[in-house]
Design an enzyme around this catalytic site. Structure first.
Site, mmCIF file in Angstrom:
data_model
loop_
_atom_site.group_PDB
_atom_site.id
_atom_site.type_symbol
_atom_site.label_atom_id
_atom_site.label_comp_id
_atom_site.label_asym_id
_atom_site.label_seq_id
_atom_site.Cartn_x
_atom_site.Cartn_y
_atom_site.Cartn_z
ATOM 1 N N CYS A 1 0.846 -1.197 0.000
ATOM 2 C CA CYS A 1 0.000 0.000 0.000
ATOM 3 C C CYS A 1 0.883 1.248 0.000
ATOM 4 C CB CYS A 1 -0.912 -0.004 1.227
ATOM 5 S SG CYS A 1 -1.995 1.437 1.313
ATOM 6 N N PRO A 2 0.936 1.990 -1.108
ATOM 7 C CA PRO A 2 1.765 3.197 -1.129
ATOM 8 C C PRO A 2 1.220 4.304 -0.230
ATOM 9 C CG PRO A 2 0.481 3.023 -3.146
ATOM 10 C CD PRO A 2 0.275 1.743 -2.398
#
Length: 345
Positions: free
Chosen positions: A205-206
């Site tokens: 998850c950026p």
């Protein structure tokens, strides 16, 4: 140099692979060159002067914290007590923080005095929901997701796959990771963004700037749930006063003496509706995955062999999340000593 290579890094419960030391006949890695450029006073012809020790000297190498020479792309803060993902995710991570904090600040600016005068219980509900969102977001972003310690590179490359017997006699296939030099356990995967093998890898998850795996999947789901509750609070709180504005009763809403800002309230409602459409669906998707016994990666790749009862997956992630991390970024290790010449800088 070989002696230092073998004993340089042991980050986890098992010895991890040391950062490869470049031989004298080969140009050192960009990481070594970058460190030498930052501190040129410690670089000498053919050696890295660190506490008077060089690559050829027989003296003991300097000891440093493992997180300062970490071989993957993780970023550490608080002197190695907290870890997060690569620097490349800074932009989406900052965007997530701003998107989370800005509506909260604007909401309290517009409605704190009104709630203080009208209902302290409702104000407490708002504070708890917002605080829960920030807490679980922080836990998700700065927790070890379940990184599996690296091992030393074997002299002979083992087979790429092997069959193992799990509990209750079930057989499964484990794949060899050429980067971490381990057989990945069932459900684990190598994250290209962080350059680690992670247990029960769900996705990278950026926005949280971290992998979502066995040790932080439950905090991640709790974060999504807290966001959904906070958005519902925003919609109910801000949307309930819009009819009063239309009837010209804005003075009653501005009990604290501050002029009611209808534009600000409209922006909060619009923002809540827009973000809710995405996050409520995304949270529901993860709840479906939990009850299906699958991870995001398994669902996308169509892996049905890993399907487990929902309670087994959720309880398994919760137990692993409460267990100690397999890595120790603050462990003292030998600093890898490269051969760096001035013509290589």
């Amino acid at each position: 140099v070989n002696r230092l290579t073998q004993s340089a890094l042991a980050f986890g419960a098992s010895p991890m692979s040391a950062t490869t030391l470049p031989p004298a006949s080969r140009k050192p890695s960009a990481q070594y060159v970058s460190r030498a450029r930052e501190d040129p006073a410690r670089v000498r012809e053919g050696e890295l002067g660190d506490a008077g020790c060089s690559a050829d000297a027989g003296g003991p190498p300097a000891m440093v914290r493992a997180y300062t020479v970490w071989p993957s792309k993780n970023t550490f803060c608080c002197y190695g007590h907290c870890m997060t993902g690569p620097v490349d995710d800074c932009a989406p991570n900052v965007c997530a923080w701003v998107t989370t904090l800005a509506p909260m600040v604007l909401f309290f600016y517009a409605w704190a005095e009104v709630l203080w005068r009208s209902s302290l219980a409702y104000l407490a509900l708002v504070v708890v929901s917002f605080s829960s969102t920030l807490f679980w977001f922080t836990v998700t972003a700065f927790t070890d997701p379940g990184i599996i310690p690296r091992q030393l590179a074997p002299e002979i490359t083992p087979p790429l796959k092997r069959t193992v017997t799990l509990a209750f006699g079930k057989e499964a296939t484990e794949s060899w990771c050429p980067t971490c030099h381990i057989y990945r356990p069932v459900g684990a995967a190598h994250c290209r963004d962080c350059d680690n093998c992670v247990r029960d890898f769900d996705h990278h998850c950026p926005f949280t700037r971290n992998c979502i795996g066995a040790r932080n999947y439950v905090p991640f789901v709790l974060y999504l749930s807290s966001v959904c509750i906070s958005l519902a609070v925003l919609l109910v709180s801000c949307g309930a006063v819009l009819p009063a504005i239309a009837r010209g009763e804005a003075r009653e809403a501005a009990a604290g003496g501050r002029a009611f800002n209808g534009t600000l309230n409209f922006l909060l409602v619009t923002f809540s509706i827009f973000l809710s459409l995405f996050l409520w669906i995304f949270t529901g998707y993860h709840l479906v995955l939990i009850f299906s016994g699958l991870t995001t990666k398994e669902h996308i790749k169509g892996t049905a062999a890993r399907r487990r009862p929902w309670w087994e997956r959720l309880c398994g992630c919760a137990c692993v999340g409460l267990s100690p991390s397999e890595i120790d970024p603050r462990q003292l290790v030998h600093r890898p000593v490269p051969i760096i010449h001035f013509d290589q800088l």
